[in-house]
Design a protein around this motif. Structure first.
Motif, PDB file in Angstrom:
ATOM      1  N   ILE A   1      -3.092  13.954  -9.854  1.00 20.64           N
ATOM      2  CA  ILE A   1      -2.641  12.894  -9.091  1.00 20.64           C
ATOM      3  C   ILE A   1      -3.672  12.085  -8.664  1.00 20.64           C
ATOM      4  O   ILE A   1      -3.464  10.917  -8.410  1.00 20.64           O
ATOM      5  CB  ILE A   1      -2.093  13.943  -7.851  1.00 20.64           C
ATOM      6  N   GLY A   2      -4.775  12.530  -8.792  1.00 16.12           N
ATOM      7  CA  GLY A   2      -5.951  11.646  -8.474  1.00 16.12           C
ATOM      8  C   GLY A   2      -6.269  10.576  -9.308  1.00 16.12           C
ATOM      9  O   GLY A   2      -6.560   9.613  -8.968  1.00 16.12           O
ATOM     10  N   VAL A   3      -6.013  11.029 -10.524  1.00 15.27           N
ATOM     11  CA  VAL A   3      -6.231   9.953 -11.780  1.00 15.27           C
ATOM     12  C   VAL A   3      -4.741   9.000 -11.678  1.00 15.27           C
ATOM     13  O   VAL A   3      -5.231   7.795 -11.859  1.00 15.27           O
ATOM     14  CB  VAL A   3      -6.334  10.586 -13.142  1.00 15.27           C
ATOM     15  N   GLY A   4      -3.746   9.740 -11.737  1.00 18.93           N
ATOM     16  CA  GLY A   4      -2.556   8.675 -11.926  1.00 18.93           C
ATOM     17  C   GLY A   4      -1.775   8.143 -10.637  1.00 18.93           C
ATOM     18  O   GLY A   4      -1.115   7.096 -10.812  1.00 18.93           O
ATOM     19  N   ALA A   5      -2.481   8.435  -9.426  1.00 16.45           N
ATOM     20  CA  ALA A   5      -1.874   7.810  -8.304  1.00 16.45           C
ATOM     21  C   ALA A   5      -2.122   6.428  -7.933  1.00 16.45           C
ATOM     22  O   ALA A   5      -1.277   5.588  -7.582  1.00 16.45           O
ATOM     23  CB  ALA A   5      -2.262   8.563  -6.908  1.00 16.45           C
ATOM     24  N   PRO A   6      -3.265   5.760  -8.407  1.00 16.47           N
ATOM     25  CA  PRO A   6      -3.500   4.501  -8.492  1.00 16.47           C
ATOM     26  C   PRO A   6      -2.604   3.510  -9.449  1.00 16.47           C
ATOM     27  O   PRO A   6      -2.127   2.647  -8.816  1.00 16.47           O
ATOM     28  CB  PRO A   6      -5.111   4.226  -8.646  1.00 16.47           C
ATOM     29  N   TRP A   7      -2.549   4.147 -10.478  1.00 21.75           N
ATOM     30  CA  TRP A   7      -1.503   3.557 -11.412  1.00 21.75           C
ATOM     31  C   TRP A   7      -0.232   3.471 -10.944  1.00 21.75           C
ATOM     32  O   TRP A   7       0.632   2.667 -11.089  1.00 21.75           O
ATOM     33  CB  TRP A   7      -1.912   3.954 -12.869  1.00 21.75           C
ATOM     34  N   MET A   8       0.262   4.538 -10.378  1.00 19.85           N
ATOM     35  CA  MET A   8       1.687   4.787  -9.775  1.00 19.85           C
ATOM     36  C   MET A   8       1.830   3.856  -8.797  1.00 19.85           C
ATOM     37  O   MET A   8       2.953   3.202  -8.715  1.00 19.85           O
ATOM     38  CB  MET A   8       1.788   6.089  -9.591  1.00 19.85           C
ATOM     39  N   ALA A   9       0.773   3.752  -8.172  1.00 19.17           N
ATOM     40  CA  ALA A   9       0.884   2.837  -6.974  1.00 19.17           C
ATOM     41  C   ALA A   9       1.077   1.217  -7.384  1.00 19.17           C
ATOM     42  O   ALA A   9       1.693   0.429  -7.019  1.00 19.17           O
ATOM     43  CB  ALA A   9      -0.056   3.170  -5.830  1.00 19.17           C
ATOM     44  N   PHE A  10       0.391   1.016  -8.320  1.00 21.62           N
ATOM     45  CA  PHE A  10       0.333  -0.217  -8.887  1.00 21.62           C
ATOM     46  C   PHE A  10       1.557  -0.705  -9.578  1.00 21.62           C
ATOM     47  O   PHE A  10       2.126  -1.893  -9.382  1.00 21.62           O
ATOM     48  CB  PHE A  10      -0.925  -0.342  -9.787  1.00 21.62           C
ATOM     49  N   ALA A  11       2.201   0.407 -10.247  1.00 26.25           N
ATOM     50  CA  ALA A  11       3.511   0.109 -10.848  1.00 26.25           C
ATOM     51  C   ALA A  11       4.543  -0.111  -9.963  1.00 26.25           C
ATOM     52  O   ALA A  11       5.511  -1.008  -9.955  1.00 26.25           O
ATOM     53  CB  ALA A  11       3.904   1.501 -11.831  1.00 26.25           C
ATOM     54  N   LEU A  12       4.463   0.705  -8.824  1.00 27.62           N
ATOM     55  CA  LEU A  12       5.758   0.619  -7.646  1.00 27.62           C
ATOM     56  C   LEU A  12       5.302  -0.945  -7.154  1.00 27.62           C
ATOM     57  O   LEU A  12       6.486  -1.628  -6.842  1.00 27.62           O
ATOM     58  CB  LEU A  12       5.435   1.643  -6.807  1.00 27.62           C
ATOM     59  N   LEU A  13       4.231  -1.278  -6.895  1.00 23.67           N
ATOM     60  CA  LEU A  13       4.014  -2.668  -6.184  1.00 23.67           C
ATOM     61  C   LEU A  13       4.444  -3.589  -7.109  1.00 23.67           C
ATOM     62  O   LEU A  13       5.098  -4.554  -6.565  1.00 23.67           O
ATOM     63  CB  LEU A  13       2.551  -2.652  -5.876  1.00 23.67           C
ATOM     64  N   PHE A  14       4.204  -3.481  -8.355  1.00 22.26           N
ATOM     65  CA  PHE A  14       4.679  -4.625  -9.193  1.00 22.26           C
ATOM     66  C   PHE A  14       6.187  -4.531  -9.386  1.00 22.26           C
ATOM     67  O   PHE A  14       6.695  -5.776  -9.547  1.00 22.26           O
ATOM     68  CB  PHE A  14       4.161  -4.281 -10.693  1.00 22.26           C
ATOM     69  N   GLY A  15       6.708  -3.480  -9.384  1.00 25.03           N
ATOM     70  CA  GLY A  15       8.430  -3.508  -9.551  1.00 25.03           C
ATOM     71  C   GLY A  15       8.852  -4.053  -8.250  1.00 25.03           C
ATOM     72  O   GLY A  15      10.032  -4.820  -8.329  1.00 25.03           O
ATOM     73  N   TRP A  16       8.003  -3.600  -7.118  1.00 24.88           N
ATOM     74  CA  TRP A  16       8.809  -4.386  -6.059  1.00 24.88           C
ATOM     75  C   TRP A  16       8.710  -5.962  -6.082  1.00 24.88           C
ATOM     76  O   TRP A  16       9.527  -6.387  -5.350  1.00 24.88           O
ATOM     77  CB  TRP A  16       7.926  -3.696  -4.689  1.00 24.88           C
ATOM     78  N   LEU A  17       7.496  -6.435  -6.621  1.00 23.48           N
ATOM     79  CA  LEU A  17       7.273  -7.707  -6.269  1.00 23.48           C
ATOM     80  C   LEU A  17       8.270  -8.393  -7.263  1.00 23.48           C
ATOM     81  O   LEU A  17       8.768  -9.462  -7.003  1.00 23.48           O
ATOM     82  CB  LEU A  17       5.813  -8.005  -6.644  1.00 23.48           C
ATOM     83  N   TYR A  18       8.596  -7.729  -8.469  1.00 19.98           N
ATOM     84  CA  TYR A  18       9.535  -8.280  -9.453  1.00 19.98           C
ATOM     85  C   TYR A  18      10.712  -8.541  -8.845  1.00 19.98           C
ATOM     86  O   TYR A  18      11.611  -9.219  -9.336  1.00 19.98           O
ATOM     87  CB  TYR A  18       9.327  -7.445 -10.765  1.00 19.98           C
ATOM     88  N   ARG A  19      11.258  -7.294  -8.149  1.00 20.57           N
ATOM     89  CA  ARG A  19      12.583  -7.384  -7.804  1.00 20.57           C
ATOM     90  C   ARG A  19      12.646  -8.456  -6.595  1.00 20.57           C
ATOM     91  O   ARG A  19      13.738  -8.940  -6.463  1.00 20.57           O
ATOM     92  CB  ARG A  19      12.781  -5.876  -7.115  1.00 20.57           C
ATOM     93  N   ILE A  20      11.576  -8.662  -5.686  1.00 15.57           N
ATOM     94  CA  ILE A  20      11.836  -9.473  -4.832  1.00 15.57           C
ATOM     95  C   ILE A  20      11.753 -10.996  -5.297  1.00 15.57           C
ATOM     96  O   ILE A  20      12.719 -11.669  -5.038  1.00 15.57           O
ATOM     97  CB  ILE A  20      10.435  -9.353  -3.626  1.00 15.57           C
ATOM     98  N   SER A  21      10.882 -11.025  -6.454  1.00 13.28           N
ATOM     99  CA  SER A  21      11.018 -12.468  -7.037  1.00 13.28           C
ATOM    100  C   SER A  21      12.396 -12.689  -7.680  1.00 13.28           C
ATOM    101  O   SER A  21      12.962 -13.844  -7.640  1.00 13.28           O
ATOM    102  CB  SER A  21       9.934 -12.748  -8.151  1.00 13.28           C
TER     103      SER A  21
END
Length: 292
Positions: free
Chosen positions: A257-277
């Motif tokens: 969790i400690g290693v993958g959490a930042p990448w998962m957060a980044f992927a969720l943010l990217f998907g959210w931005l892509y979806r909004i766009s």
């Protein structure tokens, strides 16, 4: 008068003849009484033999007790109080240790004593009984002995031989002239013998002290109050393995969790931005189509 005189003489002779027998009889009575008194007091004449089957042997007692962790402090205190009741002349506490691990039930303790040799064995037996009554058990007992009496005799023999040699050296030195060449070697040998006497005296004192007091050590270790969960039992071993496996799995999960959490957060943010766009572009198309 003559007749009375004869009676007196005869009576006196009878008394004289009987008196030695009576005296010898009383002497035998006194001797028998003395022998009886000697027999009664005989056991006290050799305390080293009467109190132990191995006279001259210095013993060391080491006991290991297993009992529930919450009862170790009480057991240790009970043994300490039993020693204090005997008085410092018969029992002395030379060391105590008590430690609690990360688990409150993980308790270890020790109690070191020095006892009068005549009561050491009985004190150890009573100590075991107290542990059994407290719900524990004897985990192990080591009783070792060293032939201190034999060592003392050997030291005395070496010292006697050495003193004889020293007397011969001193006699030779007294006869030699002051500048005789062999004086130096004799003086050096005399100094070596005196040094050996000092070391022998120290070693002998240690052996005598080992006979005067008997060291005893009580070691306490925690075991579960539930049957089958004692330390070393299969169920307890399985419990430890399961506990370690669970802790290892939790550790791995936390690391992942400690290693993958930042990448998962980044992927969720990217998907959210892509979806909004993407929604914005679709909304523009709908507006353009409506205007057309």
């Amino acid at each position: 008068m003559s007749m009375r005189y004869r009676m007196i003489v005869v009576t006196a002779l009878i008394l004289v003849g009987c008196s030695p027998k009576s005296e010898s009889g009383s002497q035998r009575t006194r001797n028998a009484t003395a022998e009886m008194a000697y027999d009664v007091e005989a056991p006290a004449s050799g305390p080293g033999i009467a109190v132990t089957a191995a006279p001259g042997v210095a013993f060391n007692y080491d006991y290991l007790f297993r009992l529930p962790g919450q009862g170790i402090a009480r057991a240790q205190e009970s043994h300490a109080q039993a020693c204090e009741k005997l008085g410092i002349a018969r029992c002395r506490i030379t060391g105590m240790h008590y430690a609690v691990g990360e688990d409150p039930a993980d308790v270890t303790a020790t109690l070191d004593l020095k006892l009068d040799p005549t009561i050491a064995r009985k004190f150890g037996t009573e100590g075991i009984d107290a542990i059994v009554k407290a719900g524990g058990k004897l985990g192990g007992a080591d009783i070792t002995g060293s032939d201190a009496g034999g060592a003392i005799k050997a030291i005395d023999r070496r010292v006697a031989v050495g003193r004889g040699e020293l007397e011969e050296i001193e006699q030779k030195l007294a006869k030699l002239p002051p500048k005789a060449p062999e004086r130096f070697a004799l003086i050096q040998r005399a100094a070596e013998l005196r040094q050996q006497f000092a070391e022998a005296t120290s070693s002998r004192s240690q052996q005598v002290d080992s006979l005067a007091t008997t060291p005893m050590s009580f070691r306490y270790t925690a075991s579960s109050a539930i049957p089958g969960f004692d330390s070393g039992a299969p169920l307890y071993t399985g419990y430890l393995i399961g506990k370690q496996s669970l802790l290892f799995a939790l550790t791995v999960l936390i690391v992942v969790i400690g290693v993958g959490a930042p990448w998962m957060a980044f992927a969720l943010l990217f998907g959210w931005l892509y979806r909004i766009s993407g929604l914005r572009a679709l909304r523009r198309r709908w507006k353009d189509a409506a205007q057309a």
